[in-house]
Structures are given as C-alpha cells and as structure tokens.
Design a protein around this motif. Sequence first.
Motif, PDB file in Angstrom:
ATOM      1  N   ALA A   1      72.569 -17.568  34.846  1.00 56.12           N
ATOM      2  CA  ALA A   1      73.465 -18.742  35.489  1.00 56.12           C
ATOM      3  C   ALA A   1      73.204 -19.864  34.645  1.00 56.12           C
ATOM      4  N   ASP A   2      74.533 -20.734  34.754  1.00 54.37           N
ATOM      5  CA  ASP A   2      74.416 -22.079  33.891  1.00 54.37           C
ATOM      6  C   ASP A   2      73.591 -23.155  34.215  1.00 54.37           C
TER       7      ASP A   2
ATOM      8  N   ALA B   1      83.752 -23.988  41.924  1.00 57.41           N
ATOM      9  CA  ALA B   1      85.177 -24.127  41.910  1.00 57.41           C
ATOM     10  C   ALA B   1      85.874 -24.605  40.519  1.00 57.41           C
ATOM     11  N   ALA B   2      84.711 -25.011  39.402  1.00 56.20           N
ATOM     12  CA  ALA B   2      85.004 -25.215  38.174  1.00 56.20           C
ATOM     13  C   ALA B   2      84.784 -24.197  37.353  1.00 56.20           C
ATOM     14  N   GLY B   3      84.096 -22.933  37.840  1.00 54.41           N
ATOM     15  CA  GLY B   3      83.861 -22.078  36.978  1.00 54.41           C
ATOM     16  C   GLY B   3      82.459 -21.953  36.692  1.00 54.41           C
ATOM     17  N   VAL B   4      81.403 -22.702  37.014  1.00 55.73           N
ATOM     18  CA  VAL B   4      80.211 -22.987  36.542  1.00 55.73           C
ATOM     19  C   VAL B   4      79.294 -21.899  37.545  1.00 55.73           C
TER      20      VAL B   4
ATOM     21  N   ASN C   1      81.073 -35.504  37.868  1.00 59.14           N
ATOM     22  CA  ASN C   1      80.539 -35.495  36.444  1.00 59.14           C
ATOM     23  C   ASN C   1      79.555 -34.144  36.266  1.00 59.14           C
ATOM     24  N   ALA C   2      79.261 -33.453  37.189  1.00 57.78           N
ATOM     25  CA  ALA C   2      78.254 -32.237  37.264  1.00 57.78           C
ATOM     26  C   ALA C   2      78.587 -31.209  36.198  1.00 57.78           C
ATOM     27  N   THR C   3      80.162 -30.848  36.429  1.00 57.83           N
ATOM     28  CA  THR C   3      80.486 -29.741  35.597  1.00 57.83           C
ATOM     29  C   THR C   3      80.445 -30.294  34.029  1.00 57.83           C
TER      30      THR C   3
ATOM     31  N   LEU D   1      74.680 -28.801  48.328  1.00 61.35           N
ATOM     32  CA  LEU D   1      75.426 -28.039  48.748  1.00 61.35           C
ATOM     33  C   LEU D   1      76.879 -28.133  48.396  1.00 61.35           C
ATOM     34  N   TYR D   2      77.335 -29.371  48.589  1.00 59.13           N
ATOM     35  CA  TYR D   2      78.643 -29.853  48.088  1.00 59.13           C
ATOM     36  C   TYR D   2      78.918 -29.773  46.626  1.00 59.13           C
ATOM     37  N   LEU D   3      77.617 -30.070  45.901  1.00 63.31           N
ATOM     38  CA  LEU D   3      77.376 -30.002  44.400  1.00 63.31           C
ATOM     39  C   LEU D   3      77.950 -28.396  43.807  1.00 63.31           C
ATOM     40  N   VAL D   4      77.321 -27.485  44.532  1.00 64.87           N
ATOM     41  CA  VAL D   4      77.239 -26.137  44.356  1.00 64.87           C
ATOM     42  C   VAL D   4      78.757 -25.712  44.547  1.00 64.87           C
ATOM     43  N   SER D   5      79.384 -26.177  45.688  1.00 69.45           N
ATOM     44  CA  SER D   5      80.783 -25.761  45.923  1.00 69.45           C
ATOM     45  C   SER D   5      81.612 -26.419  44.380  1.00 69.45           C
TER      46      SER D   5
END
Length: 486
Positions: free
Chosen positions: A2-3, A40-43, A135-137, A32-36
């Motif tokens: 995983a990334d 969604a950004a491919g991470v 900003n997480a991605t 869980l919002y952050l995981v989604s």
Amino acid sequence: MADITLVNMNMLYIKYLDGRIHRQCHLPLGPLYLVSALRAAGVDVDFRDYQLLEAEELFEPDVLCDFLADPAPVIGISCMANLLPFVLYALPAVRARYPHSKIVLGGVGPAAIEQHILERVGAADVISRGEGEINATRLVRALNEGSPLSEVPGIWFRSNGDIRRTEQIPRVQDLDALPRPSYEELDFKKYVGHNILGSRGCPYPCSFCSITPIWGWKAFSRSNEDIIAEMQNMHHEHGVRQFLFQDEYFVSSPERMIDFSRRLKQAGLPVTYKAFARVDLVNQESMRAMADSGCVEIRFGLESGSDRVLERTRKGFDTRRAFEVVSLANKIFRSVDAFYVWGFPFETSDDFNASLFQMITLRGMGVRVLPSLLTYLPQTRIFEEIPDPGRLEFCHHLLPEYMISGIESRGTVRVKIDEKYAGLFDFVMSNRDIFPGFFHLDVESNIHPKLELLEEFEFYKPLDRDPESCGAHSPTDDEHGLTLNA
C-alpha cells in the motif's frame, strides 16, 4: 504494498478500580472519509482501527508496533487529545521498528501544538492540519516520490533542521460532494456506535471548546437529502437501526430540523437517532418534529447555572433560556442529557452553587445531568487566556473526564495511576504545553471543594452504584445497547 498505512487511534477505553473494563467501538468517521478520498484519487490505503485490537495490554509501545506490522512507506496516525500522550510516547519505538516509513500525525490531538511536537518528538516527520480530503493525496505522493513537501498545503514538517509550515488549506464547503466514508471493509457488528456526519465545524465562540477554533469558527452542513440517503444505505446495507449525530451543528436551526424530520418520516426508515443541540437553536415545534421522526435522545451543553459564567465563556444564551428549553425537551424526548462544565478558574462559590442548584433541579425532573471537569486544551481560548501557564498543576488522583486515556484506572472522576505507566505520565508532566488538558488550576482551593460538593450530592456516585456516571460518556441505552460519546 500500500501507499499509506492509516491508523485510527481514537477510542473510548476505561479501566475501573475494581478491574472492570468498559470499551466502546464507534465508526471512525474522520479516517474513513479520508480513506475514501485517497482511494478515489488512486492511492492504495491499508486502513487499521486500533480500537478493534483485542489485546491484554493496549498501551505499551511494543503492542502498537506489533499492530503496525508490515506497514506502508507512509504511516498516518489519527488521534485525539486523550491518546496523544501514548501516541507520542510510543513513536520512538515505532521509528526504531520501522525506520524506512515516514510518520504523519493528524486528527484534532496535535492541532495548535505542531511546532512543540516536532521540536521534541523526533520520530514524527509531518503533522497535517485541516480536512485531509484536500491535501492527503498530495502529501502521500510527495512522501513516496520524494518531491518537495513545501508544495503540499496544510502541513508542518522539518527541512534542513528547521520546522516549516505551509499555507493553510481552505475548508470544504460542499460536504455533499465528499465521497462517503469507506465502509466496504468494515464489520459493522464490531461497532456499537454508528456515527453519521451532519455538519463540520461550529460558529459559536465558546472559550472552553476546542472544536470551534480547529474549524475556524465556521460551520458547513450537509443537505438533509444527502444525510437521509446515507442513512438509508447504512440501514439497508449494514443493518444500522440507530444513528448518532455527534457533530456540534447538525441541529443548526428549527427550520432545518423540521425539514429533516419531515423527510426522514417520508423515507419510512425504521430507525432512531440521537443528537447534540444548543438551547437557542431549537423550539417546541422543531423538537416535537424530531421526536416524531425517531429522535430518542437530545443532548444540551448548558455548561453553567450562572449567567456570569455563561457570559464569561461566551456561551451565547442565559440560564433562563437554558432551563426553559430543557424543561420542555424533557416532556418531548425519551431521554434528555444536560452537560455542565465545572472548575472554571473564575467560577466563584456563588457561581458554582448556582450550577449545582440547577443540576439538582433538572435531575429531579428526570434529566440526566453529566458534569465534566474543565479541560484546558491548547486550541481553546480559555487556555490562551491563562495569565501564567506555569501555574497549571498535575494531580495524580484527578483527571478531567474528557482526557480518559485508558491508561489510568478510574473510580468516577478520581483516578489511580499504575506504577508501570509512570514513565508515560512523567512524559506528560514534563510537556505541560503539549498536554495541558491533563492539568488543573488551583487544585486545593478551586477543584477539591467543588468536587466534594458534587460527590455529596451524588453527581459522582460510588463505583459500585453507578460506574458510568461521568461526563465523557453516558450510560448504556437499555433498548439499543448504544452509547453516545460526549
């Protein structure tokens, strides 16, 4: 691989003096919002929830290290203030075990003290502040690809021996546009609290609250249609029968709640819900509509029975309004909670006695009254207003309810610290500016006399009579077996 390995460290875990353990697992909405958003950004995200770990001892650094076995190149840890000491205390061991992983801290725990943490905890590489969906991605990719962190907004990091901060990220205003929390991998049967988000932030300037400054004193709400659509999905896909609205601004106006209640009834869902509310944002019509649509518990933060204290803390309403609304709510809802904060440094004996009188009166009416010792969190105005933070005292037998860490053993509000955790609490005591929530002002003259009165009037009952009578959580709901955290 995983990334990022993303870890939820937010949990309610209480050890009592008689050896009993009380723990509740609630859906970790923020992570869980952050995981989604990341997925969604491919991470590629490896999500782990520490509150589900079944271990004899949860608060040993080696246990956390084992839980993190085979991590991704980036380890992200989300925690609140109550578990921040354990997380920071354990980070050197995590760094030693996994030297090739970058460690990122997030959540409300590190907010406003990022500089102090990075100065003293060398194992922390980056601290992210703000809504991670933005900003997480970019942060994960920058860490994995070695690109400049200075181009990632909303973070604190080290660069050439200096601690740097990038520009603040903007708030997410359209909450409906966010991907819904990532529930695909969760076993809902392991969670007793099924939280759902109605809003983010709060516009009110209450001086003791850490939530409003973190969100910049602004609130944004989801549409009622979007909330109910998610409730339908959670009920049909995961069998959820009771929802917990734990955000501060879900009940933002009578009009909004009348509309929500009407739409929820039209949806025909066989569910109930609990919610927080302000006494100045409800009226008789909206409360009756909420109860008619399945609201079984409403919770009010009254904070004080003294108008002087309410004004000093910028609460925004007076005691007359509070008493009238709670009295009315008590006739409408199956359960009503009234929260009080005690131990303000400017709270005189007359102020406290006014609160005590109001608490006794409401309790006699059947309202569940939950007192909580004032918590000085670094994000709060009341902490910033302390003339001399050096006066903060650590009391080994008394910790605020909102700082329940699971490490201490509790009676009610009184605690006992096991000798094996002495090193961790030494760490707390030597970093007062990072962990002020564990400290008090004027223990002997301000705190102890008030506590003795609260105990005399049985707001803190003996352990064998009411082991859950503290303000950090409420007793189990007999019908549903659920609890709504404060």
